[in-house]
Design an enzyme around this catalytic site. Structure first.
Site, PDB file in Angstrom:
ATOM      1  N   GLN A  64       0.769  -1.256   0.000  1.00  0.00           N
ATOM      2  CA  GLN A  64       0.000   0.000   0.000  1.00  0.00           C
ATOM      3  C   GLN A  64       0.796   1.300   0.000  1.00  0.00           C
ATOM      4  OE1 GLN A  64      -3.337   2.407   2.606  1.00  0.00           O
ATOM      5  NE2 GLN A  64      -3.029   0.305   3.135  1.00  0.00           N
ATOM      6  N   GLU A 186       1.257  -1.273   8.233  1.00  0.00           N
ATOM      7  CA  GLU A 186       0.449  -0.141   8.708  1.00  0.00           C
ATOM      8  C   GLU A 186       0.373   0.013  10.230  1.00  0.00           C
ATOM      9  OE1 GLU A 186      -1.461   2.353   7.087  1.00  0.00           O
ATOM     10  OE2 GLU A 186      -1.897   2.994   9.112  1.00  0.00           O
ATOM     11  N   ASP A 215       0.543   3.782   5.985  1.00  0.00           N
ATOM     12  CA  ASP A 215       0.821   3.433   4.591  1.00  0.00           C
ATOM     13  C   ASP A 215       0.524   4.595   3.646  1.00  0.00           C
ATOM     14  OD1 ASP A 215       1.773   0.892   4.874  1.00  0.00           O
ATOM     15  OD2 ASP A 215      -0.168  -0.064   4.730  1.00  0.00           O
ATOM     16  N   GLY A 294      -8.206  20.492  19.261  1.00  0.00           N
ATOM     17  CA  GLY A 294      -7.886  21.915  19.338  1.00  0.00           C
ATOM     18  C   GLY A 294      -8.522  22.578  20.550  1.00  0.00           C
ATOM     19  N   GLY A 295      -8.667  23.870  20.471  1.00  0.00           N
ATOM     20  CA  GLY A 295      -9.161  24.628  21.619  1.00  0.00           C
ATOM     21  C   GLY A 295     -10.678  24.722  21.702  1.00  0.00           C
TER      22      GLY A 295
HETATM   23  N1  CAO Z   1      11.706 -10.248  -9.286  1.00  0.00           N
HETATM   24  C1  CAO Z   1      12.349 -11.039  -8.422  1.00  0.00           C
HETATM   25  N2  CAO Z   1      12.297 -10.845  -7.086  1.00  0.00           N
HETATM   26  C2  CAO Z   1      11.517  -9.840  -6.650  1.00  0.00           C
HETATM   27  C3  CAO Z   1      10.802  -8.988  -7.505  1.00  0.00           C
HETATM   28  C4  CAO Z   1      10.928  -9.224  -8.886  1.00  0.00           C
HETATM   29  N3  CAO Z   1      10.312  -8.461  -9.772  1.00  0.00           N
HETATM   30  N4  CAO Z   1      10.132  -8.085  -6.764  1.00  0.00           N
HETATM   31  C5  CAO Z   1      10.402  -8.361  -5.479  1.00  0.00           C
HETATM   32  N5  CAO Z   1      11.240  -9.425  -5.397  1.00  0.00           N
HETATM   33  C6  CAO Z   1      11.814 -10.015  -4.208  1.00  0.00           C
HETATM   34  C7  CAO Z   1      12.709  -9.064  -3.469  1.00  0.00           C
HETATM   35  O1  CAO Z   1      13.954  -8.970  -4.122  1.00  0.00           O
HETATM   36  C8  CAO Z   1      12.788  -9.729  -2.100  1.00  0.00           C
HETATM   37  O2  CAO Z   1      13.725 -10.772  -2.157  1.00  0.00           O
HETATM   38  P1  CAO Z   1      14.957 -10.917  -1.102  1.00  0.00           P
HETATM   39  O3  CAO Z   1      14.400 -10.807   0.258  1.00  0.00           O
HETATM   40  O4  CAO Z   1      15.496 -12.289  -1.428  1.00  0.00           O
HETATM   41  O5  CAO Z   1      15.918  -9.860  -1.383  1.00  0.00           O
HETATM   42  C9  CAO Z   1      11.432 -10.395  -1.992  1.00  0.00           C
HETATM   43  O6  CAO Z   1      10.822 -10.298  -3.272  1.00  0.00           O
HETATM   44  C10 CAO Z   1      10.466  -9.859  -0.981  1.00  0.00           C
HETATM   45  O7  CAO Z   1      10.535  -8.477  -0.801  1.00  0.00           O
HETATM   46  P2  CAO Z   1      10.065  -7.859   0.613  1.00  0.00           P
HETATM   47  O8  CAO Z   1      10.947  -8.430   1.683  1.00  0.00           O
HETATM   48  O9  CAO Z   1      10.019  -6.406   0.500  1.00  0.00           O
HETATM   49  O10 CAO Z   1       8.569  -8.428   0.758  1.00  0.00           O
HETATM   50  P3  CAO Z   1       7.836  -9.065   2.019  1.00  0.00           P
HETATM   51  O11 CAO Z   1       6.522  -9.504   1.520  1.00  0.00           O
HETATM   52  O12 CAO Z   1       8.653 -10.112   2.702  1.00  0.00           O
HETATM   53  O13 CAO Z   1       7.670  -7.837   3.041  1.00  0.00           O
HETATM   54  C11 CAO Z   1       6.922  -5.637   3.691  1.00  0.00           C
HETATM   55  C12 CAO Z   1       6.671  -6.891   2.839  1.00  0.00           C
HETATM   56  C13 CAO Z   1       5.878  -4.615   3.312  1.00  0.00           C
HETATM   57  C14 CAO Z   1       6.822  -5.981   5.169  1.00  0.00           C
HETATM   58  C15 CAO Z   1       8.336  -5.092   3.375  1.00  0.00           C
HETATM   59  O14 CAO Z   1       8.465  -4.933   1.987  1.00  0.00           O
HETATM   60  C16 CAO Z   1       8.640  -3.790   4.071  1.00  0.00           C
HETATM   61  O15 CAO Z   1       8.906  -3.740   5.268  1.00  0.00           O
HETATM   62  N6  CAO Z   1       8.640  -2.674   3.304  1.00  0.00           N
HETATM   63  C17 CAO Z   1       9.002  -1.360   3.802  1.00  0.00           C
HETATM   64  C18 CAO Z   1       7.910  -0.760   4.640  1.00  0.00           C
HETATM   65  C19 CAO Z   1       6.605  -0.659   3.907  1.00  0.00           C
HETATM   66  O16 CAO Z   1       6.483  -0.109   2.851  1.00  0.00           O
HETATM   67  N7  CAO Z   1       5.579  -1.175   4.546  1.00  0.00           N
HETATM   68  C20 CAO Z   1       4.226  -0.935   4.085  1.00  0.00           C
HETATM   69  C21 CAO Z   1       3.659  -2.083   3.453  1.00  0.00           C
HETATM   70  S1  CAO Z   1       1.936  -1.810   3.222  1.00  0.00           S
HETATM   71  O17 CAO Z   1       1.265  -2.228   4.657  1.00  0.00           O
END
Ligand code: CAO
Length: 475
Positions: A64, A186, A215, A294-295
């Site tokens: 998001q 979030e 988010d 607020g106030g």
């Molecule tokens: N091709 C190949 N690999 C891909 C890819 C693509 N096109 N797009 C993504 N990936 C891979 C990434 O390289 C990553 O791999 P590695 O961990 O091996 O390097 C993997 O997909 C997962 O990415 P991620 O760790 O970001 O995803 P997740 O689902 O495990 O975590 C989240 C999700 C949101 C917790 C994390 O991305 C995060 O903390 N983001 C920053 C904060 C944020 O934006 N949070 C809000 C999210 S909305 O509530």
């Protein structure tokens, strides 16, 4: 940006623009540049393109926070190219599905007006395609977990070497410090940013809010960072990194509570109903229920029908300048002059009773009747609108804040259009793309790959899911 091909296409655009200007010359002065600053356009308002025309975004966002940001940039006219993992895509495509086999509303409402390309960013050919995209884009936006972009080989140094004008914008959960490596969603941000500790009722646990301030709120902050960096680039000619931590974004939105934390040193917070009820304050800003921040004291009051309708309520503000009108409406004209009620400080210890008395009046009217009556007297009130009422509200449709778009696999759906209205840049609100819908178009038209190249790329497996070999399709 910066390649020969792009320069050529820019030249074509310039030529076309000049032609048009010449046409208009007979009536109005030409919009020729003077010292690099264009003269005001002679075109009618809303017909001079969109605010971010010409800006190309390499969109590596998911879930998001990041998608909120890039969707807004797309609404403003940017060409947003969303890079997704072949066969899977943004995880939200399949989350909270309401229509079997179709992209979820979670995805479609956050990815409108974008193009989708599938690239395996860890495949050697995929990396090559990404490098080409880096050279063709102005901004890379991502919200991966910390370190994920680097692990793909897209370090700041690599990107900056390929394209010194590139702006690299990131959302992370936390800024540098003890939690910088943490993954964040979030509600983690709402809690870590101070919002949850100040939301809810004093005698209950901390509460998160339905508005996605962690988010979508951080996505908004990032959007501002990006357009600022684009503006600075006009002077410096170089890109920069933009970082928005969700904790920081939430705190920015909860800043009045940090204000109150500091005011505690000077004594109790008199506008909190806790003060009027004689309950002592602790060391930190407390939860304040529905007190206004607020106030001007306010509270949520029941309206006619509240017994059966969970949203038959109104927010009522006892703004000091209209106190007299409030007293007349609720049948307490004597409160206008009674020293216990006439002035705001005298009312503070009696707020609970005052709101109970106002509520006895609001309970006799619907929330819309209260709204109509109070607005005639300039009394600030706000009906509690349900999402059903919002979805059906004609004025929100008329302004483009709520938009219905059609989708090839799920049919029509409602989305939130651009809440930021620009008078000379009409919003561009279109449906979200199917997974990889624009892969070939982008390979050919943006990156200049030939038909033969595209066939080879397909065979390489860089743009297709491993379990779906593209051999037959590419042949
Ligand atoms: N091709 C190949 N690999 C891909 C890819 C693509 N096109 N797009 C993504 N990936 C891979 C990434 O390289 C990553 O791999 P590695 O961990 O091996 O390097 C993997 O997909 C997962 O990415 P991620 O760790 O970001 O995803 P997740 O689902 O495990 O975590 C989240 C999700 C949101 C917790 C994390 O991305 C995060 O903390 N983001 C920053 C904060 C944020 O934006 N949070 C809000 C999210 S909305 O509530």
């Amino acid at each position: 940006m910066g390649t020969k091909k792009k320069a050529k296409s820019r030249a074509v655009v310039k030529k076309a623009t000049t032609k048009k200007v010449v046409k208009l010359k007979a009536k109005k002065p030409a919009a020729k540049a003077q010292n690099g600053v264009p003269r005001p356009s002679a075109k009618p308002w809303g017909q001079a393109g969109r605010a971010l025309d010409g800006v190309r975004i390499l969109d590596f966002t998911h879930v998001q926070s990041g998608p909120t940001c890039t969707q807004l940039l797309a609404y403003m006219g940017a060409d947003v190219i969303k890079v997704e993992r072949p066969g899977i895509g943004d995880i939200t495509r399949g989350q909270l599905r309401d229509v079997k086999g179709a992209d979820s509303l979670y995805f479609t409402m956050l990815n409108g007006s974008k193009r989708s390309i599938t690239i395996d960013s860890k495949h050697p050919k995929g990396k090559e395609i990404l490098d080409r995209l880096v050279k063709q884009c102005d901004v890379l936006v991502e919200n991966f977990a910390p370190g994920a972009l680097d692990r793909m080989g897209l370090t700041w140094e690599h990107i900056h070497k390929l394209n010194p004008r590139m702006i690299v914008a990131s959302v992370k959960g936390f800024g540098p410090g003890p939690y910088e490596d943490c993954k964040v969603y979030e509600n983690v941000a709402q809690c870590a940013g101070g919002a949850a500790s100040t939301t809810g009722f004093r005698d209950g646990p901390p509460l998160v809010t339905g508005a996605q301030i962690g988010d979508s709120g951080t996505g908004l902050h990032l959007g501002l960072g990006i357009v600022s960096a684009l503006y600075q680039r006009l002077r410096t000619g170089r890109g920069q990194r933009v970082l928005c931590a969700m904790q920081d974004g939430v705190l920015n939105l909860a800043r009045v509570k940090l204000r109150d934390q500091q005011r505690l040193k000077a004594g109790p917070l008199t506008e909190y109903s806790q003060y009027g009820e004689g309950i002592p304050f602790g060391a930190a800003t407390p939860r304040a229920g529905n007190d206004s921040g607020g106030g001007q004291p306010g509270w949520i009051l029941k309206c006619k029908g509240w017994e059966n309708d969970p949203d038959a309520y109104i927010y009522f503000i006892t703004q000091a300048p209209v106190w007299g009108a409030i007293c007349d409406l609720i049948g307490r004209p004597e409160w206008k002059t009674d020293p216990d009620y006439a002035a705001p400080p005298a009312r503070l210890p009696r707020l609970r009773m005052i709101f109970d008395t106002i509520e006895a009046w609001t309970k006799t009217k619907t929330k819309f009747e209260v709204m109509d009556i109070c607005n005639k007297h300039d009394i600030p009130v706000g009906p509690i609108l349900s999402m059903k009422e919002i979805a059906e509200e004609p004025s929100l449709r008329a302004t483009g804040t709520v938009v219905e778009v059609d989708h090839p696999t799920r049919g029509p759906y409602l989305t939130v259009g651009n809440p930021i209205k620009l008078s000379d840049s009409p919003p561009d609100v279109r449906r979200s793309p199917l997974l990889g819908e624009h892969t070939e178009e982008i390979l050919r038209k943006v990156l200049g790959y030939s038909e033969k190249d595209v066939a080879e790329i397909k065979l390489s497996g860089a743009i297709t899911a491993p379990d779906k070999p593209a051999k037959a399709e590419a042949a």
